[in-house]
Design a protein around this motif. Sequence first.
Motif, PDB file in Angstrom:
ATOM      1  N   GLN A  74       0.833  -1.208   0.000  1.00  0.00           N
ATOM      2  CA  GLN A  74       0.000   0.000   0.000  1.00  0.00           C
ATOM      3  C   GLN A  74       0.869   1.260   0.000  1.00  0.00           C
ATOM      4  O   GLN A  74       0.585   2.222  -0.728  1.00  0.00           O
ATOM      5  CB  GLN A  74      -0.925   0.008   1.214  1.00  0.00           C
ATOM      6  CG  GLN A  74      -1.994  -1.054   1.164  1.00  0.00           C
ATOM      7  CD  GLN A  74      -2.828  -1.068   2.433  1.00  0.00           C
ATOM      8  OE1 GLN A  74      -2.303  -0.907   3.535  1.00  0.00           O
ATOM      9  NE2 GLN A  74      -4.124  -1.252   2.268  1.00  0.00           N
ATOM     10  N   LEU A  75       1.915   1.256   0.814  1.00  0.00           N
ATOM     11  CA  LEU A  75       2.815   2.411   0.866  1.00  0.00           C
ATOM     12  C   LEU A  75       3.529   2.623  -0.467  1.00  0.00           C
ATOM     13  O   LEU A  75       3.742   3.760  -0.894  1.00  0.00           O
ATOM     14  CB  LEU A  75       3.832   2.239   2.000  1.00  0.00           C
ATOM     15  CG  LEU A  75       3.273   2.380   3.409  1.00  0.00           C
ATOM     16  CD1 LEU A  75       4.269   1.875   4.440  1.00  0.00           C
ATOM     17  CD2 LEU A  75       2.897   3.832   3.690  1.00  0.00           C
ATOM     18  N   GLU A  76       3.882   1.527  -1.117  1.00  0.00           N
ATOM     19  CA  GLU A  76       4.548   1.616  -2.418  1.00  0.00           C
ATOM     20  C   GLU A  76       3.592   2.213  -3.458  1.00  0.00           C
ATOM     21  O   GLU A  76       3.982   3.100  -4.223  1.00  0.00           O
ATOM     22  CB  GLU A  76       5.036   0.234  -2.842  1.00  0.00           C
ATOM     23  CG  GLU A  76       5.937   0.251  -4.060  1.00  0.00           C
ATOM     24  CD  GLU A  76       6.546  -1.107  -4.323  1.00  0.00           C
ATOM     25  OE1 GLU A  76       7.680  -1.135  -4.834  1.00  0.00           O
ATOM     26  OE2 GLU A  76       5.899  -2.140  -4.039  1.00  0.00           O
ATOM     27  N   LYS A  77       2.354   1.751  -3.469  1.00  0.00           N
ATOM     28  CA  LYS A  77       1.360   2.285  -4.410  1.00  0.00           C
ATOM     29  C   LYS A  77       1.112   3.770  -4.189  1.00  0.00           C
ATOM     30  O   LYS A  77       0.857   4.509  -5.134  1.00  0.00           O
ATOM     31  CB  LYS A  77       0.043   1.516  -4.292  1.00  0.00           C
ATOM     32  CG  LYS A  77       0.099   0.138  -4.891  1.00  0.00           C
ATOM     33  CD  LYS A  77      -1.200  -0.612  -4.683  1.00  0.00           C
ATOM     34  CE  LYS A  77      -1.032  -2.069  -5.109  1.00  0.00           C
ATOM     35  NZ  LYS A  77      -2.159  -2.904  -4.678  1.00  0.00           N
ATOM     36  N   ALA A  78       1.187   4.208  -2.929  1.00  0.00           N
ATOM     37  CA  ALA A  78       0.966   5.619  -2.603  1.00  0.00           C
ATOM     38  C   ALA A  78       2.216   6.473  -2.813  1.00  0.00           C
ATOM     39  O   ALA A  78       2.162   7.694  -2.670  1.00  0.00           O
ATOM     40  CB  ALA A  78       0.489   5.748  -1.154  1.00  0.00           C
ATOM     41  N   GLY A  79       3.349   5.836  -3.142  1.00  0.00           N
ATOM     42  CA  GLY A  79       4.566   6.585  -3.435  1.00  0.00           C
ATOM     43  C   GLY A  79       5.451   6.886  -2.244  1.00  0.00           C
ATOM     44  O   GLY A  79       6.376   7.697  -2.350  1.00  0.00           O
ATOM     45  N   TYR A  80       5.214   6.233  -1.110  1.00  0.00           N
ATOM     46  CA  TYR A  80       6.014   6.497   0.087  1.00  0.00           C
ATOM     47  C   TYR A  80       7.268   5.641   0.170  1.00  0.00           C
ATOM     48  O   TYR A  80       8.227   6.031   0.840  1.00  0.00           O
ATOM     49  CB  TYR A  80       5.181   6.282   1.357  1.00  0.00           C
ATOM     50  CG  TYR A  80       4.172   7.375   1.591  1.00  0.00           C
ATOM     51  CD1 TYR A  80       4.545   8.592   2.146  1.00  0.00           C
ATOM     52  CD2 TYR A  80       2.840   7.193   1.238  1.00  0.00           C
ATOM     53  CE1 TYR A  80       3.627   9.600   2.348  1.00  0.00           C
ATOM     54  CE2 TYR A  80       1.907   8.195   1.437  1.00  0.00           C
ATOM     55  CZ  TYR A  80       2.303   9.394   1.998  1.00  0.00           C
ATOM     56  OH  TYR A  80       1.383  10.400   2.186  1.00  0.00           O
ATOM     57  N   VAL A  81       7.257   4.467  -0.433  1.00  0.00           N
ATOM     58  CA  VAL A  81       8.415   3.577  -0.357  1.00  0.00           C
ATOM     59  C   VAL A  81       8.704   2.969  -1.724  1.00  0.00           C
ATOM     60  O   VAL A  81       7.849   2.955  -2.609  1.00  0.00           O
ATOM     61  CB  VAL A  81       8.218   2.436   0.678  1.00  0.00           C
ATOM     62  CG1 VAL A  81       7.944   2.994   2.066  1.00  0.00           C
ATOM     63  CG2 VAL A  81       7.137   1.471   0.251  1.00  0.00           C
ATOM     64  N   THR A  82       9.914   2.477  -1.838  1.00  0.00           N
ATOM     65  CA  THR A  82      10.311   1.697  -3.010  1.00  0.00           C
ATOM     66  C   THR A  82      10.973   0.426  -2.506  1.00  0.00           C
ATOM     67  O   THR A  82      11.405   0.347  -1.345  1.00  0.00           O
ATOM     68  CB  THR A  82      11.309   2.461  -3.903  1.00  0.00           C
ATOM     69  OG1 THR A  82      12.476   2.773  -3.130  1.00  0.00           O
ATOM     70  CG2 THR A  82      10.705   3.743  -4.445  1.00  0.00           C
ATOM     71  N   ARG A  83      11.051  -0.557  -3.377  1.00  0.00           N
ATOM     72  CA  ARG A  83      11.761  -1.804  -3.052  1.00  0.00           C
ATOM     73  C   ARG A  83      12.929  -1.923  -4.012  1.00  0.00           C
ATOM     74  O   ARG A  83      12.771  -1.744  -5.214  1.00  0.00           O
ATOM     75  CB  ARG A  83      10.834  -3.001  -3.190  1.00  0.00           C
ATOM     76  CG  ARG A  83       9.721  -2.976  -2.175  1.00  0.00           C
ATOM     77  CD  ARG A  83       8.810  -4.156  -2.337  1.00  0.00           C
ATOM     78  NE  ARG A  83       7.595  -3.926  -1.578  1.00  0.00           N
ATOM     79  CZ  ARG A  83       6.725  -4.842  -1.272  1.00  0.00           C
ATOM     80  NH1 ARG A  83       6.898  -6.079  -1.655  1.00  0.00           N
ATOM     81  NH2 ARG A  83       5.654  -4.549  -0.585  1.00  0.00           N
ATOM     82  N   VAL A  84      14.081  -2.221  -3.441  1.00  0.00           N
ATOM     83  CA  VAL A  84      15.301  -2.334  -4.237  1.00  0.00           C
ATOM     84  C   VAL A  84      16.046  -3.599  -3.817  1.00  0.00           C
ATOM     85  O   VAL A  84      15.867  -4.087  -2.700  1.00  0.00           O
ATOM     86  CB  VAL A  84      16.211  -1.095  -4.057  1.00  0.00           C
ATOM     87  CG1 VAL A  84      15.521   0.179  -4.543  1.00  0.00           C
ATOM     88  CG2 VAL A  84      16.640  -0.941  -2.612  1.00  0.00           C
ATOM     89  N   PRO A  85      16.898  -4.129  -4.709  1.00  0.00           N
ATOM     90  CA  PRO A  85      17.692  -5.299  -4.324  1.00  0.00           C
ATOM     91  C   PRO A  85      18.603  -4.972  -3.143  1.00  0.00           C
ATOM     92  O   PRO A  85      19.140  -3.873  -3.042  1.00  0.00           O
ATOM     93  CB  PRO A  85      18.514  -5.604  -5.576  1.00  0.00           C
ATOM     94  CG  PRO A  85      17.777  -4.945  -6.696  1.00  0.00           C
ATOM     95  CD  PRO A  85      17.107  -3.738  -6.105  1.00  0.00           C
ATOM     96  N   ASP A  86      18.762  -5.929  -2.253  1.00  0.00           N
ATOM     97  CA  ASP A  86      19.669  -5.782  -1.113  1.00  0.00           C
ATOM     98  C   ASP A  86      21.079  -6.030  -1.624  1.00  0.00           C
ATOM     99  O   ASP A  86      21.378  -7.111  -2.149  1.00  0.00           O
ATOM    100  CB  ASP A  86      19.294  -6.799  -0.031  1.00  0.00           C
ATOM    101  CG  ASP A  86      20.131  -6.659   1.229  1.00  0.00           C
ATOM    102  OD1 ASP A  86      21.251  -6.132   1.172  1.00  0.00           O
ATOM    103  OD2 ASP A  86      19.645  -7.103   2.282  1.00  0.00           O
ATOM    104  N   PRO A  87      21.984  -5.058  -1.508  1.00  0.00           N
ATOM    105  CA  PRO A  87      23.343  -5.241  -2.026  1.00  0.00           C
ATOM    106  C   PRO A  87      24.131  -6.351  -1.321  1.00  0.00           C
ATOM    107  O   PRO A  87      25.101  -6.853  -1.860  1.00  0.00           O
ATOM    108  CB  PRO A  87      24.009  -3.874  -1.811  1.00  0.00           C
ATOM    109  CG  PRO A  87      23.161  -3.151  -0.839  1.00  0.00           C
ATOM    110  CD  PRO A  87      21.785  -3.742  -0.900  1.00  0.00           C
ATOM    111  N   THR A  88      23.682  -6.753  -0.126  1.00  0.00           N
ATOM    112  CA  THR A  88      24.386  -7.806   0.608  1.00  0.00           C
ATOM    113  C   THR A  88      23.834  -9.191   0.315  1.00  0.00           C
ATOM    114  O   THR A  88      24.447 -10.185   0.680  1.00  0.00           O
ATOM    115  CB  THR A  88      24.323  -7.560   2.129  1.00  0.00           C
ATOM    116  OG1 THR A  88      22.963  -7.642   2.564  1.00  0.00           O
ATOM    117  CG2 THR A  88      24.904  -6.204   2.488  1.00  0.00           C
ATOM    118  N   ASP A  89      22.667  -9.265  -0.345  1.00  0.00           N
ATOM    119  CA  ASP A  89      22.039 -10.553  -0.653  1.00  0.00           C
ATOM    120  C   ASP A  89      21.089 -10.333  -1.822  1.00  0.00           C
ATOM    121  O   ASP A  89      19.989  -9.814  -1.650  1.00  0.00           O
ATOM    122  CB  ASP A  89      21.280 -11.079   0.573  1.00  0.00           C
ATOM    123  CG  ASP A  89      20.604 -12.416   0.315  1.00  0.00           C
ATOM    124  OD1 ASP A  89      20.593 -12.891  -0.834  1.00  0.00           O
ATOM    125  OD2 ASP A  89      20.069 -12.983   1.285  1.00  0.00           O
TER     126      ASP A  89
END
Length: 146
Positions: A74-89
């Motif tokens: 829901q937060l992603e759809k509203a523009g508050y968060v993004t998901r990105v690959p974890d550089p450690t895994d």
Amino acid sequence: MVAESELNTGVLLFLPYRALENRVFAALAEAGFDDFTPAQARVMQRIGPDGTRLTELAEQAQITKQTAGFLVDQLEKAGYVTRVPDPTDKRARLVRGAAKAWAAKEVADAVVAEVEREWEEHLGKRRMKQLREALTLLREVTDPWA
């Protein structure tokens, strides 16, 4: 009705927190950030500056991973968060605050500072300092993520 002297410490801690939270949400709504819920905010508050894994957000918010995933969606759809690959895994993903979240945080931080000034005026500098010191000490036995 429970007499004030009979209120347990948890309730006495909760009442000022709820008043603060209500003020923050009113200011956020007035500033145009009226598209997220307190449950979503509790997840968003736990996102670190470099991002946080969903499992960690769920654990810290004391909710299931599925619930955390739903709230983050829901937060992603509203523009508050993004998901990105974890550089450690590379199999894992991090949830990061987006510009909209940081803008909302500025509004919230200003209200928190204002409320804390009001509390200090009411309690006095010495008592406010003692309150903060006592609550900071309680974190040692109540906050596993401190």
